[in-house]
Design a protein around this motif. Structure first.
Motif, PDB file in Angstrom:
ATOM      1  N   GLU A 154       0.830  -1.206   0.000  1.00  0.00           N
ATOM      2  CA  GLU A 154       0.000   0.000   0.000  1.00  0.00           C
ATOM      3  C   GLU A 154       0.868   1.261   0.000  1.00  0.00           C
ATOM      4  O   GLU A 154       0.459   2.302   0.517  1.00  0.00           O
ATOM      5  CB  GLU A 154      -0.930  -0.017   1.222  1.00  0.00           C
ATOM      6  CG  GLU A 154      -1.843  -1.242   1.242  1.00  0.00           C
ATOM      7  CD  GLU A 154      -2.697  -1.361   2.507  1.00  0.00           C
ATOM      8  OE1 GLU A 154      -3.931  -1.293   2.383  1.00  0.00           O
ATOM      9  OE2 GLU A 154      -2.116  -1.516   3.597  1.00  0.00           O
TER      10      GLU A 154
ATOM     11  N   SER B 289       0.912 -10.184  -6.084  1.00  0.00           N
ATOM     12  CA  SER B 289       0.924  -8.746  -5.816  1.00  0.00           C
ATOM     13  C   SER B 289       2.350  -8.208  -5.784  1.00  0.00           C
ATOM     14  O   SER B 289       3.290  -8.897  -5.377  1.00  0.00           O
ATOM     15  CB  SER B 289       0.231  -8.444  -4.488  1.00  0.00           C
ATOM     16  OG  SER B 289      -1.133  -8.808  -4.537  1.00  0.00           O
ATOM     17  N   ASP B 290       2.480  -6.959  -6.179  1.00  0.00           N
ATOM     18  CA  ASP B 290       3.776  -6.276  -6.154  1.00  0.00           C
ATOM     19  C   ASP B 290       4.029  -5.724  -4.748  1.00  0.00           C
ATOM     20  O   ASP B 290       3.102  -5.157  -4.158  1.00  0.00           O
ATOM     21  CB  ASP B 290       3.727  -5.133  -7.179  1.00  0.00           C
ATOM     22  CG  ASP B 290       5.096  -4.603  -7.534  1.00  0.00           C
ATOM     23  OD1 ASP B 290       6.058  -5.385  -7.449  1.00  0.00           O
ATOM     24  OD2 ASP B 290       5.185  -3.420  -7.877  1.00  0.00           O
TER      25      ASP B 290
ATOM     26  N   ARG C  12       1.015   1.908  -4.875  1.00  0.00           N
ATOM     27  CA  ARG C  12       0.369   0.596  -4.900  1.00  0.00           C
ATOM     28  C   ARG C  12      -0.847   0.599  -3.989  1.00  0.00           C
ATOM     29  O   ARG C  12      -0.898   1.321  -3.000  1.00  0.00           O
ATOM     30  CB  ARG C  12       1.350  -0.492  -4.436  1.00  0.00           C
ATOM     31  CG  ARG C  12       2.649  -0.574  -5.204  1.00  0.00           C
ATOM     32  CD  ARG C  12       3.468  -1.754  -4.689  1.00  0.00           C
ATOM     33  NE  ARG C  12       4.816  -1.773  -5.241  1.00  0.00           N
ATOM     34  CZ  ARG C  12       5.894  -1.407  -4.559  1.00  0.00           C
ATOM     35  NH1 ARG C  12       5.794  -1.016  -3.284  1.00  0.00           N
ATOM     36  NH2 ARG C  12       7.079  -1.437  -5.132  1.00  0.00           N
TER      37      ARG C  12
END
Length: 318
Positions: A213, A284-285, A217
């Motif tokens: 987050e 997810s990155d 992102r």
């Protein structure tokens, strides 16, 4: 959640086809009850199969679960609401939920009712199973884009803290603290575990979840089953289709689901990870953190086991 004498009394009545009026009132198209068979029994619930004759002559079978007390009521409400949420997104991936409520003749006993299926002995075929799971996770329709759920859901007899939260990191940390609190209430303090917690909450969780987050992102909340081990998944005997049941859902980072697949005991091994990944662009990155995030999510599931079975120290050692 389980008064054994009351459950036994209700079981005896049901198997004599003396089904509680609150249940017969919600059985669809009920003409007559043909038979009631006991199903699985756990420490907190008793399951049954109810075969009915419809008013137009057709036959249908239903699954019903009975539980006792306040937590029994809340657990079955949570199961109904979670299954309804899954069914709204992927109706081909779970039994159709029908009703939940309290018994008329035993106000402290409660039920959850859904369609019944005969299951084969096979594990779900990875591609069919994971295509449906990826479809479930891809519906980002959480209320106001938040993490959590609109009611408490239970993992076994363990209530989860589903309080709505804007941040996945904050929601995960809050939920983990809640599990640790319940574990201590049930099993007593563990100095070794308590010594590990400051680093877990101050270093490990921020290091692994905050990047999801950060720097533009974001995590889009996905509806997860929440307890997806092989015992809560099956293959429908008649069609060969995969299906999931007994959820403890909330809106989460979709990778959370796979924390329960990391322990070999849960039998969703590498072919399932690979099949799921074939239906998404990538993890997810930052992708390089995937395995460490998976280990972190698995830690919560191991703590679930240590809380559900507080007398078995092996689960705590995990």
């Amino acid at each position: 959640m389980g008064d054994l004498s009351l459950l036994s009394e209700i079981s005896d009545a049901f198997t004599r086809r003396e089904v509680d009026p609150s249940v017969t009132a919600v059985l669809p198209d009920l003409g007559a009850i043909l038979r009631v068979q006991r199903g699985n029994t756990s420490a907190w619930a008793q399951a049954f199969r109810i075969d009915v004759l419809g008013v137009n002559g057709g036959q249908e079978s239903y699954f019903i679960k009975i539980s006792i007390g306040f937590h029994g009521l809340q657990a079955l409400k949570g199961e109904y609401e979670a299954t309804s949420a899954i069914y709204a997104i992927t109706p081909d991936f779970c039994p159709k939920p029908i009703a939940w409520g309290s018994l008329h003749d035993h106000s402290d006993a409660h039920f959850y009712l859904c369609k019944f299926y005969e299951f084969s002995e096979d594990l779900p075929e990875p591609n069919d199973f994971c295509e449906k799971l990826a479809r479930l996770h891809s519906s980002h329709s959480s209320p106001e884009g938040k993490f959590g759920f609109h009611c408490t859901t239970y993992n076994g007899d363990l209530p989860q803290d589903n309080t709505w939260c804007d941040s996945w990191e904050a929601f995960f940390a809050n939920g983990l603290r809640h599990i640790l609190k319940v574990r201590e209430e049930r099993a007593g303090p563990s100095p070794e575990l308590e010594a590990l917690c400051p680093a877990l909450f101050e270093k490990v969780i921020p290091r692994l979840l905050r990047p999801l987050e950060s720097n533009g992102r974001q995590v889009q909340p996905s509806l997860v089953h929440g307890d997806l081990w092989y015992g809560n998944a099956a293959v429908i005997e008649e069609t060969g289709a995969s299906i999931i049941f007994d959820p403890s859902s909330f809106w989460a980072h979709y990778e959370y689901e796979f924390g329960n697949w990391r322990p070999a005991r849960n039998r969703f091994t590498s072919p399932y990870f690979e099949a799921y990944k074939s239906h998404i662009a990538d993890w997810s990155d930052p992708v390089t953190d995937f395995d460490d995030r998976n280990a972190l999510y698995a830690l919560r599931f191991n703590l679930h086991a240590a809380t559900l079975f507080p007398d078995n120290n092996a689960y705590l050692q995990m």
